[in-house]
Design a protein around this motif. Structure first.
Motif, PDB file in Angstrom:
ATOM      1  N   GLY A 274       0.454  -1.028   0.162  1.00 53.55           N
ATOM      2  CA  GLY A 274      -0.142   0.143  -0.131  1.00 53.55           C
ATOM      3  C   GLY A 274       1.211   1.261  -0.021  1.00 53.55           C
ATOM      4  O   GLY A 274       0.059   2.649  -0.220  1.00 53.55           O
ATOM      5  N   PHE A 275       2.450   1.120   0.066  1.00 54.80           N
ATOM      6  CA  PHE A 275       3.440   2.344  -0.199  1.00 54.80           C
ATOM      7  C   PHE A 275       4.138   1.871  -0.170  1.00 54.80           C
ATOM      8  O   PHE A 275       4.926   3.161  -0.990  1.00 54.80           O
ATOM      9  N   LEU A 276       4.064   0.563  -0.009  1.00 55.12           N
ATOM     10  CA  LEU A 276       5.921   0.566  -1.294  1.00 55.12           C
ATOM     11  C   LEU A 276       5.569  -0.711  -2.097  1.00 55.12           C
ATOM     12  O   LEU A 276       5.506  -2.491  -1.308  1.00 55.12           O
ATOM     13  N   THR A 277       6.793  -1.191  -2.876  1.00 58.13           N
ATOM     14  CA  THR A 277       6.044  -2.645  -3.760  1.00 58.13           C
ATOM     15  C   THR A 277       7.851  -3.006  -4.148  1.00 58.13           C
ATOM     16  O   THR A 277       8.533  -2.338  -4.217  1.00 58.13           O
ATOM     17  N   LEU A 278       7.450  -4.170  -3.951  1.00 54.94           N
ATOM     18  CA  LEU A 278       9.094  -5.557  -4.164  1.00 54.94           C
ATOM     19  C   LEU A 278       8.658  -5.862  -5.380  1.00 54.94           C
ATOM     20  O   LEU A 278       7.627  -6.435  -5.771  1.00 54.94           O
ATOM     21  N   LYS A 279      10.157  -5.816  -6.006  1.00 54.88           N
ATOM     22  CA  LYS A 279       9.946  -6.189  -7.668  1.00 54.88           C
ATOM     23  C   LYS A 279      11.578  -6.409  -7.639  1.00 54.88           C
ATOM     24  O   LYS A 279      12.365  -6.327  -7.275  1.00 54.88           O
ATOM     25  N   GLU A 280      11.886  -8.617  -7.581  1.00 49.84           N
ATOM     26  CA  GLU A 280      12.630  -9.640  -8.205  1.00 49.84           C
ATOM     27  C   GLU A 280      13.273  -8.942  -9.576  1.00 49.84           C
ATOM     28  O   GLU A 280      12.892  -8.651  -9.917  1.00 49.84           O
ATOM     29  N   ASP A 281      14.891  -8.261  -8.879  1.00 44.13           N
ATOM     30  CA  ASP A 281      15.098  -7.683 -10.425  1.00 44.13           C
ATOM     31  C   ASP A 281      16.761  -7.497  -9.652  1.00 44.13           C
ATOM     32  O   ASP A 281      17.142  -7.452  -8.775  1.00 44.13           O
TER      33      ASP A 281
END
Length: 352
Positions: A274-281
């Motif tokens: 809701g205020f931070l996204t995590l992306k595998e990269d």
């Protein structure tokens, strides 16, 4: 000017800044020149966000308090002890300052001043108010400093060395434009955290400070996590909830909405609270409001990679499981001798 004159002025600046760490400033009658600067500083803090929407009063107070803690007699002695500037023949050093977080270029200004050289300063348009204000305070404490610093809004001219900070693109321009001068040219860097799954909630909350301070805009902000295979992000997200109020700031919220939409439209798989996204990269430079992560099966492979790619990194954070890492929560409180890009500024100034 004798070295101790400058150091004394810096110590006085530290005392002055100590008054502004809390939401309500506390005036100390023993601080020099409060009658001239105390109320003006309050105005500077309150108006900073009008010039740069990222520079909220809370972030400004944090930056000022960090400098207050740095500018002590002991810290200045430790910082300056390895160098001898007693025979310095003053040269004019051009400074092109960054402006991504409050007062990020102030260390370069102080480095030139304590070295005995003269600073020709071009501030960033994103942070052009506070640095001159603090220099005015130093001049009030030691008027001779006025002969050692000049601010310019135009093209840098008449300098004999340069320290310039910018993006990878601007760094190429700097390298060409300043190719005939002794120089330090700084580029983009990022910071990473290496986790092993045994971190406590307190550890992860401190990591949140490394992520969210200054809304993640600094090169010392953690933008990438290395986590073991099978890692559960539930404890991480639980700790990050402490920082949920960042979404109340329009500029951060706009970046969160935009970057999340880009990820989803690109069909990337993300984790979101809701205020931070995590992306595998595999990259290091995540956008504002997002953190990249990467799984590992062998910690030594991570260590080898970080050493191999150290020219892209500013800080490595862990609970001591990685060589040359710093503790959680410490990235935005560097010591005076923690140099940007790991290039010793005073050693450079000693040789020009």
């Amino acid at each position: 000017m004798l070295q101790f004159d400058k150091k004394s002025a810096l110590v006085q600046l530290g005392h002055f800044l100590h008054q502004f760490g809390a939401t309500t400033p506390t005036k100390n009658p023993a601080v020099l020149h409060n009658e001239l600067f105390f109320d003006r500083m309050i105005g500077q803090i309150e108006s900073a966000q009008h010039y740069n929407g990222w520079f909220t009063p809370e972030q400004m107070r944090y930056a000022l308090q960090s400098w207050a803690q740095a500018l002590t007699e002991n810290n200045l002695t430790t910082w300056l002890q390895p160098y001898d500037f007693s025979t310095t023949q003053p040269k004019t050093v051009g400074l092109v300052l960054a402006g991504n977080i409050p007062l990020v270029g102030f260390h370069d200004v102080l480095s030139v001043l304590v070295s005995g050289h003269k600073a020709l300063v071009k501030t960033s348009s994103n942070d052009q108010i506070m640095v001159p204000f603090l220099v005015d305070y130093l001049i009030a404490c030691e008027p001779r400093i006025a002969d050692y610093i000049t601010f310019t809004e135009g093209k840098l001219e008449g300098f004999e060395a340069v320290i310039a900070t910018g993006s990878n693109n601007t760094a190429r321009y700097f390298e060409y434009y300043f190719k005939d001068k002794p120089s330090i040219i700084r580029k983009n860097r990022n910071s990473v955290a290496v986790l092993d799954g045994t971190e406590t909630k307190e550890d992860l909350m401190q990591l949140g400070e490394d992520i969210f301070r200054y809304f993640g805009l600094g090169c010392r902000n953690v933008s990438k996590l290395f986590v073991p295979e099978g890692y559960s992000f539930d404890p991480f997200f639980a700790a990050m909830y402490t920082y949920k109020d960042c979404i109340q700031y329009d500029k951060y919220a706009n970046n969160y909405d935009y970057n999340k939409a880009v990820f989803l439209m690109s069909l990337f798989s993300i984790l979101d609270n809701g205020f931070l996204t995590l992306k595998e990269d595999s990259g290091y430079a995540s956008p504002i409001s997002s953190i990249f992560y990467e799984y590992y099966s062998d910690l030594s492979v991570v260590q080898e990679r970080l050493e191999r790619e150290k020219d892209q990194l500013q800080c490595i954070v862990s609970k001591g499981i990685v060589t040359d890492s710093i503790p959680f929560g410490k990235t935005q409180r560097p010591e005076l001798w923690d140099y940007a890009d790991h290039v010793d500024t005073l050693a450079f100034l000693q040789t020009i």
